[in-house]
Design a protein around this motif. Sequence first.
Motif, PDB file in Angstrom:
ATOM      1  N   GLY A  36      34.364  -9.024   3.599  1.00 53.86           N
ATOM      2  CA  GLY A  36      33.139  -9.157   4.360  1.00 53.86           C
ATOM      3  C   GLY A  36      32.925 -10.572   4.835  1.00 53.86           C
ATOM      4  O   GLY A  36      31.809 -11.010   4.998  1.00 53.86           O
ATOM      5  N   ASN A  37      34.009 -11.302   5.015  1.00 49.88           N
ATOM      6  CA  ASN A  37      33.900 -12.676   5.495  1.00 49.88           C
ATOM      7  C   ASN A  37      33.635 -12.669   6.995  1.00 49.88           C
ATOM      8  O   ASN A  37      34.538 -12.752   7.809  1.00 49.88           O
ATOM      9  CB  ASN A  37      35.168 -13.461   5.187  1.00 49.88           C
ATOM     10  N   ILE A  38      32.382 -12.558   7.339  1.00 51.83           N
ATOM     11  CA  ILE A  38      31.983 -12.572   8.740  1.00 51.83           C
ATOM     12  C   ILE A  38      31.381 -13.934   9.025  1.00 51.83           C
ATOM     13  O   ILE A  38      30.494 -14.395   8.317  1.00 51.83           O
ATOM     14  CB  ILE A  38      30.988 -11.441   9.036  1.00 51.83           C
ATOM     15  N   PHE A  39      31.859 -14.593  10.052  1.00 48.98           N
ATOM     16  CA  PHE A  39      31.452 -15.954  10.408  1.00 48.98           C
ATOM     17  C   PHE A  39      31.690 -16.914   9.251  1.00 48.98           C
ATOM     18  O   PHE A  39      30.926 -17.827   9.008  1.00 48.98           O
ATOM     19  CB  PHE A  39      29.984 -16.006  10.842  1.00 48.98           C
ATOM     20  N   ASN A  40      32.790 -16.703   8.492  1.00 54.54           N
ATOM     21  CA  ASN A  40      33.187 -17.533   7.352  1.00 54.54           C
ATOM     22  C   ASN A  40      32.109 -17.591   6.267  1.00 54.54           C
ATOM     23  O   ASN A  40      31.949 -18.597   5.594  1.00 54.54           O
ATOM     24  CB  ASN A  40      33.565 -18.948   7.801  1.00 54.54           C
ATOM     25  N   TRP A  41      31.352 -16.519   6.125  1.00 49.94           N
ATOM     26  CA  TRP A  41      30.357 -16.437   5.073  1.00 49.94           C
ATOM     27  C   TRP A  41      30.731 -15.267   4.176  1.00 49.94           C
ATOM     28  O   TRP A  41      30.557 -14.107   4.545  1.00 49.94           O
ATOM     29  CB  TRP A  41      28.981 -16.245   5.683  1.00 49.94           C
ATOM     30  N   PRO A  42      31.280 -15.539   2.994  1.00 52.28           N
ATOM     31  CA  PRO A  42      31.777 -14.457   2.137  1.00 52.28           C
ATOM     32  C   PRO A  42      30.649 -13.734   1.410  1.00 52.28           C
ATOM     33  O   PRO A  42      30.248 -14.111   0.320  1.00 52.28           O
ATOM     34  CB  PRO A  42      32.693 -15.168   1.155  1.00 52.28           C
ATOM     35  N   ILE A  43      30.133 -12.691   2.016  1.00 54.91           N
ATOM     36  CA  ILE A  43      29.043 -11.939   1.410  1.00 54.91           C
ATOM     37  C   ILE A  43      29.518 -10.585   0.907  1.00 54.91           C
ATOM     38  O   ILE A  43      29.283 -10.206  -0.207  1.00 54.91           O
ATOM     39  CB  ILE A  43      27.892 -11.733   2.413  1.00 54.91           C
ATOM     40  N   GLY A  44      30.169  -9.844   1.697  1.00 51.82           N
ATOM     41  CA  GLY A  44      30.521  -8.470   1.363  1.00 51.82           C
ATOM     42  C   GLY A  44      29.756  -7.526   2.267  1.00 51.82           C
ATOM     43  O   GLY A  44      28.686  -7.844   2.766  1.00 51.82           O
ATOM     44  N   ILE A  45      30.313  -6.377   2.474  1.00 50.52           N
ATOM     45  CA  ILE A  45      29.734  -5.408   3.396  1.00 50.52           C
ATOM     46  C   ILE A  45      28.363  -4.952   2.907  1.00 50.52           C
ATOM     47  O   ILE A  45      27.441  -4.778   3.707  1.00 50.52           O
ATOM     48  CB  ILE A  45      30.692  -4.216   3.574  1.00 50.52           C
ATOM     49  N   TYR A  46      28.204  -4.764   1.596  1.00 48.49           N
ATOM     50  CA  TYR A  46      26.918  -4.320   1.078  1.00 48.49           C
ATOM     51  C   TYR A  46      25.819  -5.336   1.375  1.00 48.49           C
ATOM     52  O   TYR A  46      24.688  -4.958   1.674  1.00 48.49           O
ATOM     53  CB  TYR A  46      26.990  -4.074  -0.428  1.00 48.49           C
ATOM     54  N   GLY A  47      26.142  -6.598   1.299  1.00 52.74           N
ATOM     55  CA  GLY A  47      25.164  -7.641   1.615  1.00 52.74           C
ATOM     56  C   GLY A  47      24.781  -7.658   3.076  1.00 52.74           C
ATOM     57  O   GLY A  47      23.614  -7.838   3.424  1.00 52.74           O
ATOM     58  N   TRP A  48      25.765  -7.470   3.950  1.00 54.93           N
ATOM     59  CA  TRP A  48      25.466  -7.441   5.383  1.00 54.93           C
ATOM     60  C   TRP A  48      24.622  -6.231   5.755  1.00 54.93           C
ATOM     61  O   TRP A  48      23.703  -6.331   6.581  1.00 54.93           O
ATOM     62  CB  TRP A  48      26.749  -7.479   6.209  1.00 54.93           C
ATOM     63  N   VAL A  49      24.897  -5.094   5.140  1.00 54.58           N
ATOM     64  CA  VAL A  49      24.084  -3.900   5.396  1.00 54.58           C
ATOM     65  C   VAL A  49      22.655  -4.124   4.896  1.00 54.58           C
ATOM     66  O   VAL A  49      21.682  -3.749   5.569  1.00 54.58           O
ATOM     67  CB  VAL A  49      24.728  -2.659   4.742  1.00 54.58           C
ATOM     68  N   ALA A  50      22.515  -4.747   3.746  1.00 59.06           N
ATOM     69  CA  ALA A  50      21.180  -5.023   3.214  1.00 59.06           C
ATOM     70  C   ALA A  50      20.418  -5.996   4.100  1.00 59.06           C
ATOM     71  O   ALA A  50      19.213  -5.820   4.342  1.00 59.06           O
ATOM     72  CB  ALA A  50      21.296  -5.573   1.792  1.00 59.06           C
ATOM     73  N   ALA A  87      20.859  -6.409   7.339  1.00 59.73           N
ATOM     74  CA  ALA A  87      20.503  -5.681   8.557  1.00 59.73           C
ATOM     75  C   ALA A  87      19.310  -4.770   8.308  1.00 59.73           C
ATOM     76  O   ALA A  87      18.412  -4.658   9.157  1.00 59.73           O
ATOM     77  CB  ALA A  87      21.701  -4.878   9.049  1.00 59.73           C
ATOM     78  N   ALA A  88      19.268  -4.125   7.160  1.00 58.99           N
ATOM     79  CA  ALA A  88      18.130  -3.265   6.832  1.00 58.99           C
ATOM     80  C   ALA A  88      16.852  -4.078   6.647  1.00 58.99           C
ATOM     81  O   ALA A  88      15.763  -3.638   7.033  1.00 58.99           O
ATOM     82  CB  ALA A  88      18.427  -2.455   5.576  1.00 58.99           C
ATOM     83  N   ALA A  89      16.973  -5.278   6.092  1.00 60.95           N
ATOM     84  CA  ALA A  89      15.800  -6.147   5.947  1.00 60.95           C
ATOM     85  C   ALA A  89      15.282  -6.601   7.308  1.00 60.95           C
ATOM     86  O   ALA A  89      14.065  -6.652   7.532  1.00 60.95           O
ATOM     87  CB  ALA A  89      16.147  -7.355   5.076  1.00 60.95           C
ATOM     88  N   ALA A  90      16.190  -6.930   8.212  1.00 58.36           N
ATOM     89  CA  ALA A  90      15.763  -7.300   9.565  1.00 58.36           C
ATOM     90  C   ALA A  90      15.090  -6.117  10.257  1.00 58.36           C
ATOM     91  O   ALA A  90      14.076  -6.288  10.957  1.00 58.36           O
ATOM     92  CB  ALA A  90      16.961  -7.785  10.374  1.00 58.36           C
ATOM     93  N   LEU A  91      15.620  -4.932  10.046  1.00 61.70           N
ATOM     94  CA  LEU A  91      15.004  -3.733  10.621  1.00 61.70           C
ATOM     95  C   LEU A  91      13.609  -3.509  10.047  1.00 61.70           C
ATOM     96  O   LEU A  91      12.681  -3.147  10.779  1.00 61.70           O
ATOM     97  CB  LEU A  91      15.887  -2.515  10.356  1.00 61.70           C
ATOM     98  N   ALA A  92      13.441  -3.746   8.761  1.00 67.38           N
ATOM     99  CA  ALA A  92      12.127  -3.576   8.134  1.00 67.38           C
ATOM    100  C   ALA A  92      11.114  -4.580   8.660  1.00 67.38           C
ATOM    101  O   ALA A  92       9.925  -4.271   8.767  1.00 67.38           O
ATOM    102  CB  ALA A  92      12.250  -3.699   6.619  1.00 67.38           C
ATOM    103  N   LEU A  93      11.575  -5.777   8.997  1.00 64.33           N
ATOM    104  CA  LEU A  93      10.662  -6.779   9.551  1.00 64.33           C
ATOM    105  C   LEU A  93      10.273  -6.463  10.988  1.00 64.33           C
ATOM    106  O   LEU A  93       9.142  -6.714  11.401  1.00 64.33           O
ATOM    107  CB  LEU A  93      11.294  -8.166   9.469  1.00 64.33           C
ATOM    108  N   VAL A  94      11.202  -5.904  11.736  1.00 64.35           N
ATOM    109  CA  VAL A  94      10.948  -5.623  13.146  1.00 64.35           C
ATOM    110  C   VAL A  94      10.208  -4.297  13.321  1.00 64.35           C
ATOM    111  O   VAL A  94       9.249  -4.203  14.078  1.00 64.35           O
ATOM    112  CB  VAL A  94      12.282  -5.605  13.938  1.00 64.35           C
ATOM    113  N   TRP A  95      10.653  -3.276  12.616  1.00 59.00           N
ATOM    114  CA  TRP A  95      10.113  -1.930  12.781  1.00 59.00           C
ATOM    115  C   TRP A  95       9.256  -1.615  11.559  1.00 59.00           C
ATOM    116  O   TRP A  95       9.763  -1.320  10.496  1.00 59.00           O
ATOM    117  CB  TRP A  95      11.262  -0.945  12.920  1.00 59.00           C
ATOM    118  N   GLY A 138      21.340  -9.357  -1.288  1.00 62.96           N
ATOM    119  CA  GLY A 138      20.701  -8.224  -1.940  1.00 62.96           C
ATOM    120  C   GLY A 138      19.310  -8.562  -2.439  1.00 62.96           C
ATOM    121  O   GLY A 138      18.378  -7.781  -2.276  1.00 62.96           O
ATOM    122  N   ALA A 139      19.165  -9.731  -3.047  1.00 67.20           N
ATOM    123  CA  ALA A 139      17.847 -10.148  -3.532  1.00 67.20           C
ATOM    124  C   ALA A 139      16.878 -10.374  -2.373  1.00 67.20           C
ATOM    125  O   ALA A 139      15.704 -10.004  -2.456  1.00 67.20           O
ATOM    126  CB  ALA A 139      17.983 -11.416  -4.368  1.00 67.20           C
TER     127      ALA A 139
END
Length: 144
Positions: free
Chosen positions: A59-73, A75-83, A108-109
Amino acid sequence: MKRTLTLALPWLLVLAAGGIAAALRYGLVESTDVARICETSQALVCDVRHWTVMGFITGNIFNWPIGIYGWVALAAAALALVWSRPLAAWLATATGLFALILYCFVPGALALLIGSLCLVRLQATAAAPLDPYRRGKRQVQAQP
């Protein structure tokens, strides 16, 4: 009873998502018995274990090693803030807890915090009783 169930159901489903993540972590990823089985044979349990591990390792996207679960979380947090809907807030809370249990601690936190706060706020505004001394658009009467 219906109001209590409506308020408690999202939180119970969040706990269920956390239970699934804990079962994956402690039952598959950290289990020495499953590791021994996967060394000798190629079972369905091994494939599930492999894909679970790949979700928090790769899950190293933009050289930030988070993991896919972190990126999904996140994205869901951004969705919760917008919608501003209970489903989006629940999704952020559940994916945040899932990511937190499966080794994606920081995103995740953050998603768990954002989702929980959004869900509590939406539940509080939906359950707030109407004030009988106010009319329509927050006008205060001189006499009750």
